[in-house]
Design a protein around this motif. Structure first.
Motif, PDB file in Angstrom:
ATOM      1  N   GLN A 145      41.793  26.568  30.852  1.00  0.00           N
ATOM      2  CA  GLN A 145      41.087  25.331  31.213  1.00  0.00           C
ATOM      3  C   GLN A 145      39.593  25.401  30.917  1.00  0.00           C
ATOM      4  O   GLN A 145      38.945  24.374  30.762  1.00  0.00           O
ATOM      5  CB  GLN A 145      41.292  25.029  32.705  1.00  0.00           C
ATOM      6  N   TYR A 146      39.052  26.619  30.881  1.00  0.00           N
ATOM      7  CA  TYR A 146      37.615  26.781  30.626  1.00  0.00           C
ATOM      8  C   TYR A 146      37.447  27.684  29.409  1.00  0.00           C
ATOM      9  O   TYR A 146      37.231  28.891  29.546  1.00  0.00           O
ATOM     10  CB  TYR A 146      36.923  27.384  31.855  1.00  0.00           C
ATOM     11  N   PRO A 147      37.524  27.096  28.209  1.00  0.00           N
ATOM     12  CA  PRO A 147      37.574  27.892  26.977  1.00  0.00           C
ATOM     13  C   PRO A 147      36.386  28.828  26.782  1.00  0.00           C
ATOM     14  O   PRO A 147      36.494  29.798  26.024  1.00  0.00           O
ATOM     15  CB  PRO A 147      37.589  26.824  25.878  1.00  0.00           C
ATOM     16  N   ASP A 148      35.274  28.552  27.442  1.00  0.00           N
ATOM     17  CA  ASP A 148      34.124  29.433  27.235  1.00  0.00           C
ATOM     18  C   ASP A 148      34.167  30.669  28.137  1.00  0.00           C
ATOM     19  O   ASP A 148      33.347  31.567  27.995  1.00  0.00           O
ATOM     20  CB  ASP A 148      32.805  28.659  27.434  1.00  0.00           C
ATOM     21  N   GLN A 149      35.135  30.706  29.050  1.00  0.00           N
ATOM     22  CA  GLN A 149      35.282  31.904  29.878  1.00  0.00           C
ATOM     23  C   GLN A 149      36.318  32.842  29.276  1.00  0.00           C
ATOM     24  O   GLN A 149      37.205  32.415  28.555  1.00  0.00           O
ATOM     25  CB  GLN A 149      35.734  31.523  31.292  1.00  0.00           C
ATOM     26  N   VAL A 150      36.173  34.120  29.585  1.00  0.00           N
ATOM     27  CA  VAL A 150      37.087  35.114  29.034  1.00  0.00           C
ATOM     28  C   VAL A 150      37.896  35.735  30.168  1.00  0.00           C
ATOM     29  O   VAL A 150      37.355  36.027  31.232  1.00  0.00           O
ATOM     30  CB  VAL A 150      36.303  36.220  28.281  1.00  0.00           C
ATOM     31  N   VAL A 151      39.205  35.904  29.944  1.00  0.00           N
ATOM     32  CA  VAL A 151      40.054  36.551  30.938  1.00  0.00           C
ATOM     33  C   VAL A 151      40.339  37.973  30.474  1.00  0.00           C
ATOM     34  O   VAL A 151      40.819  38.192  29.364  1.00  0.00           O
ATOM     35  CB  VAL A 151      41.374  35.782  31.135  1.00  0.00           C
ATOM     36  N   VAL A 152      40.014  38.929  31.318  1.00  0.00           N
ATOM     37  CA  VAL A 152      40.227  40.344  31.006  1.00  0.00           C
ATOM     38  C   VAL A 152      40.954  40.972  32.192  1.00  0.00           C
ATOM     39  O   VAL A 152      40.490  40.842  33.323  1.00  0.00           O
ATOM     40  CB  VAL A 152      38.864  41.061  30.809  1.00  0.00           C
ATOM     41  N   PRO A 153      42.082  41.640  31.970  1.00  0.00           N
ATOM     42  CA  PRO A 153      42.833  42.174  33.120  1.00  0.00           C
ATOM     43  C   PRO A 153      42.061  43.212  33.931  1.00  0.00           C
ATOM     44  O   PRO A 153      42.286  43.339  35.136  1.00  0.00           O
ATOM     45  CB  PRO A 153      44.089  42.784  32.490  1.00  0.00           C
ATOM     46  N   GLU A 154      41.141  43.925  33.268  1.00  0.00           N
ATOM     47  CA  GLU A 154      40.381  44.960  33.990  1.00  0.00           C
ATOM     48  C   GLU A 154      39.588  44.375  35.159  1.00  0.00           C
ATOM     49  O   GLU A 154      39.228  45.080  36.093  1.00  0.00           O
ATOM     50  CB  GLU A 154      39.410  45.678  33.044  1.00  0.00           C
ATOM     51  N   ARG A 155      39.331  43.072  35.078  1.00  0.00           N
ATOM     52  CA  ARG A 155      38.550  42.446  36.137  1.00  0.00           C
ATOM     53  C   ARG A 155      39.282  42.486  37.484  1.00  0.00           C
ATOM     54  O   ARG A 155      38.674  42.404  38.544  1.00  0.00           O
ATOM     55  CB  ARG A 155      38.253  41.000  35.765  1.00  0.00           C
ATOM     56  N   TYR A 156      40.586  42.616  37.444  1.00  0.00           N
ATOM     57  CA  TYR A 156      41.363  42.550  38.694  1.00  0.00           C
ATOM     58  C   TYR A 156      41.679  43.922  39.253  1.00  0.00           C
ATOM     59  O   TYR A 156      42.490  44.050  40.158  1.00  0.00           O
ATOM     60  CB  TYR A 156      42.629  41.736  38.459  1.00  0.00           C
ATOM     61  N   LYS A 157      41.077  44.945  38.693  1.00  0.00           N
ATOM     62  CA  LYS A 157      41.220  46.265  39.292  1.00  0.00           C
ATOM     63  C   LYS A 157      40.704  46.193  40.724  1.00  0.00           C
ATOM     64  O   LYS A 157      39.854  45.358  41.023  1.00  0.00           O
ATOM     65  CB  LYS A 157      40.421  47.288  38.484  1.00  0.00           C
ATOM     66  N   GLN A 158      41.206  47.072  41.562  1.00  0.00           N
ATOM     67  CA  GLN A 158      40.913  47.034  43.002  1.00  0.00           C
ATOM     68  C   GLN A 158      41.713  45.946  43.702  1.00  0.00           C
ATOM     69  O   GLN A 158      41.626  45.798  44.898  1.00  0.00           O
ATOM     70  CB  GLN A 158      39.418  46.810  43.320  1.00  0.00           C
ATOM     71  N   LYS A 159      42.480  45.182  42.932  1.00  0.00           N
ATOM     72  CA  LYS A 159      43.290  44.147  43.543  1.00  0.00           C
ATOM     73  C   LYS A 159      44.744  44.419  43.176  1.00  0.00           C
ATOM     74  O   LYS A 159      45.028  45.020  42.151  1.00  0.00           O
ATOM     75  CB  LYS A 159      42.915  42.780  42.957  1.00  0.00           C
ATOM     76  N   ASP A 218      49.216  47.169  40.253  1.00  0.00           N
ATOM     77  CA  ASP A 218      48.610  47.707  41.480  1.00  0.00           C
ATOM     78  C   ASP A 218      47.079  47.792  41.340  1.00  0.00           C
ATOM     79  O   ASP A 218      46.517  47.453  40.300  1.00  0.00           O
ATOM     80  CB  ASP A 218      49.248  49.046  41.865  1.00  0.00           C
ATOM     81  N   HIS A 219      46.433  48.262  42.394  1.00  0.00           N
ATOM     82  CA  HIS A 219      44.965  48.215  42.417  1.00  0.00           C
ATOM     83  C   HIS A 219      44.329  49.150  41.400  1.00  0.00           C
ATOM     84  O   HIS A 219      43.166  49.030  41.071  1.00  0.00           O
ATOM     85  CB  HIS A 219      44.466  48.562  43.829  1.00  0.00           C
ATOM     86  N   LEU A 231      52.304  48.045  48.213  1.00  0.00           N
ATOM     87  CA  LEU A 231      51.148  48.369  47.376  1.00  0.00           C
ATOM     88  C   LEU A 231      49.843  48.129  48.118  1.00  0.00           C
ATOM     89  O   LEU A 231      48.872  48.876  47.971  1.00  0.00           O
ATOM     90  CB  LEU A 231      51.164  47.537  46.089  1.00  0.00           C
ATOM     91  N   ARG A 232      49.830  47.070  48.928  1.00  0.00           N
ATOM     92  CA  ARG A 232      48.613  46.794  49.676  1.00  0.00           C
ATOM     93  C   ARG A 232      48.374  47.851  50.749  1.00  0.00           C
ATOM     94  O   ARG A 232      47.241  48.257  50.985  1.00  0.00           O
ATOM     95  CB  ARG A 232      48.687  45.416  50.331  1.00  0.00           C
ATOM     96  N   SER A 233      49.471  48.296  51.358  1.00  0.00           N
ATOM     97  CA  SER A 233      49.289  49.301  52.406  1.00  0.00           C
ATOM     98  C   SER A 233      48.866  50.637  51.802  1.00  0.00           C
ATOM     99  O   SER A 233      48.227  51.451  52.460  1.00  0.00           O
ATOM    100  CB  SER A 233      50.577  49.457  53.218  1.00  0.00           C
ATOM    101  N   GLU A 234      49.211  50.856  50.518  1.00  0.00           N
ATOM    102  CA  GLU A 234      48.797  52.096  49.857  1.00  0.00           C
ATOM    103  C   GLU A 234      47.283  52.238  49.828  1.00  0.00           C
ATOM    104  O   GLU A 234      46.752  53.329  49.869  1.00  0.00           O
ATOM    105  CB  GLU A 234      49.321  52.124  48.410  1.00  0.00           C
ATOM    106  N   VAL A 235      46.606  51.102  49.688  1.00  0.00           N
ATOM    107  CA  VAL A 235      45.143  51.162  49.639  1.00  0.00           C
ATOM    108  C   VAL A 235      44.510  50.645  50.911  1.00  0.00           C
ATOM    109  O   VAL A 235      43.291  50.639  51.033  1.00  0.00           O
ATOM    110  CB  VAL A 235      44.577  50.342  48.467  1.00  0.00           C
ATOM    111  N   GLY A 236      45.340  50.213  51.842  1.00  0.00           N
ATOM    112  CA  GLY A 236      44.789  49.678  53.083  1.00  0.00           C
ATOM    113  C   GLY A 236      44.116  48.330  52.911  1.00  0.00           C
ATOM    114  O   GLY A 236      43.118  48.039  53.556  1.00  0.00           O
ATOM    115  N   LEU A 237      44.670  47.518  51.999  1.00  0.00           N
ATOM    116  CA  LEU A 237      44.084  46.188  51.798  1.00  0.00           C
ATOM    117  C   LEU A 237      44.576  45.207  52.859  1.00  0.00           C
ATOM    118  O   LEU A 237      45.763  45.203  53.168  1.00  0.00           O
ATOM    119  CB  LEU A 237      44.462  45.655  50.413  1.00  0.00           C
TER     120      LEU A 237
END
Lengths: 178, 161
Positions: A47-61, A143-144, A172-178
């Motif tokens: 929807q926002y062509p000028d933005q970039v999606v990179v999977p690394e951004r979701y690390k820690q999640k 996973d995170h 997976l969430r309990s593994e990191v205590g999220l």
């Protein structure tokens, strides 16, 4: 005695094998990516062509990657399940809009609701190849640490969500205590 | 008139051979060897969408993309093994029409030989049993009784006729 029992035993073994075969789905090919780091990509947002999606951004999640397309019929079937997953269970779902047309993808989200925190627009399907996508829709759980832990091929149903996806997310969430 | 019509339709078959419609793109290869490698790979790799077709025969979009990928990797100078590893890393051993020999596939590779071995054992056992059955020896009394029975049987049959 054995002479008469043996054919019966052989027959029963055959029946067991064949009946297992009846319930196997040949379309479900086990992914070699499970337990491996999530393949990277760098794609424009749908929807926002000028933005970039990179999977690394979701690390820690802990997050889901859902591969979908507006031309994909069974994606319709699972869309309301994803909507619920995002809204009721607060699951981070990243979409990979696979080999679609941008306008069609955007219209889809407007009409059916948008459960995604971001949508990578994979027009050529090259990211799809890296993720081993062969039958849309497909859903991955990452996973995170950025490792793929689960893959579901085909439309996700509420039953799959409750029996497989939510328990794994909880674990997976309990593994990191999220 | 009818022959003309038949000739007209036959001309379609001659002018538009089936290969013109099949999914194989026209690729320019930098060497004949590369073209050979390409053909080999595309025939060995399975299309995951249609499952019982290889990449060469399938018309699905994924097969087209993967053919393109194979072509580009070859042009970039990747070896055969590198391309196969690339595919296996993404789609698993399932993409290979010839599965590798490893613990999970032992049964697949060795199963037929195990079955053959078992079959030979069974046949050998049966033959042995048969031979034993033939070597039944009768003592004098038994022989006489058997003869009597056989004769009586023959007489009965004669009477009936």
């Amino acid at each position: 005695m054995w002479r008469y029992l043996l054919p019966l035993v052989l027959f029963s073994v055959l029946v067991v094998f064949l009946s297992i075969g009846l319930y196997l789905d040949p379309k479900k090919v086990p992914s070699p990516l499970i337990g491996k780091p999530a393949p990277s990509f760098q794609l424009p947002e749908l929807q926002y062509p000028d933005q970039v999606v990179v999977p690394e951004r979701y690390k820690q999640k802990v997050w889901l990657l859902n591969v979908w397309a507006s031309w994909c019929v069974s994606c319709r079937q699972e869309h309301h399940v994803l909507n619920r997953l995002a809204k009721e269970y607060n699951v981070n779902i990243v979409g990979l809009n696979y080999k679609d047309k941008r306008a069609d993808g955007i219209r889809w989200l407007e009409q059916r609701g948008n459960p995604y925190i971001a949508n990578a627009f994979d027009e050529k399907g090259r990211a799809g190849i890296d993720w081993g996508v062969y039958a849309v829709p497909e859903t991955f759980i990452i996973d995170h640490k950025g490792f793929i832990r689960y893959k579901y091929t085909g439309p996700v149903s509420q039953m799959v969500v409750e029996n497989e996806i939510l328990p794994l997310l909880r674990k997976l969430r309990s593994e990191v205590g999220l | 008139m009818k022959t003309f019509r038949i000739l007209y339709f036959l001309s379609f078959i001659v002018l538009f051979p089936a290969t013109a419609f099949s999914g194989v793109e026209i690729n320019e290869f930098s060497s004949a060897e590369q073209e050979r490698e390409y053909k080999k790979l595309v025939n060995e790799l399975r299309c995951l969408v249609c499952q019982n077709q290889n990449l060469a025969d399938s018309n699905s979009e994924l097969a087209q993309d993967l053919r393109k990928e194979v072509y580009q990797m070859l042009e970039k100078g990747n070896s055969n093994d590198e391309i196969i590893d690339f595919m296996v890393a993404r789609y698993g051993d399932f993409v290979l029409y010839k599965p590798p020999f490893k613990p999970v596939t032992f049964l697949l590779w060795l199963g037929p030989f195990v079955l053959l071995f078992l079959a030979v054992l069974v046949v050998a056992y049966m033959i042995k049993n048969n031979q034993q059955a033939e070597v039944v020896t009768l003592d004098k009394d038994e022989k006489l009784r058997a003869e009597k029975l056989l004769n009586a049987d023959a007489e009965n049959r004669n009477n009936e006729e």
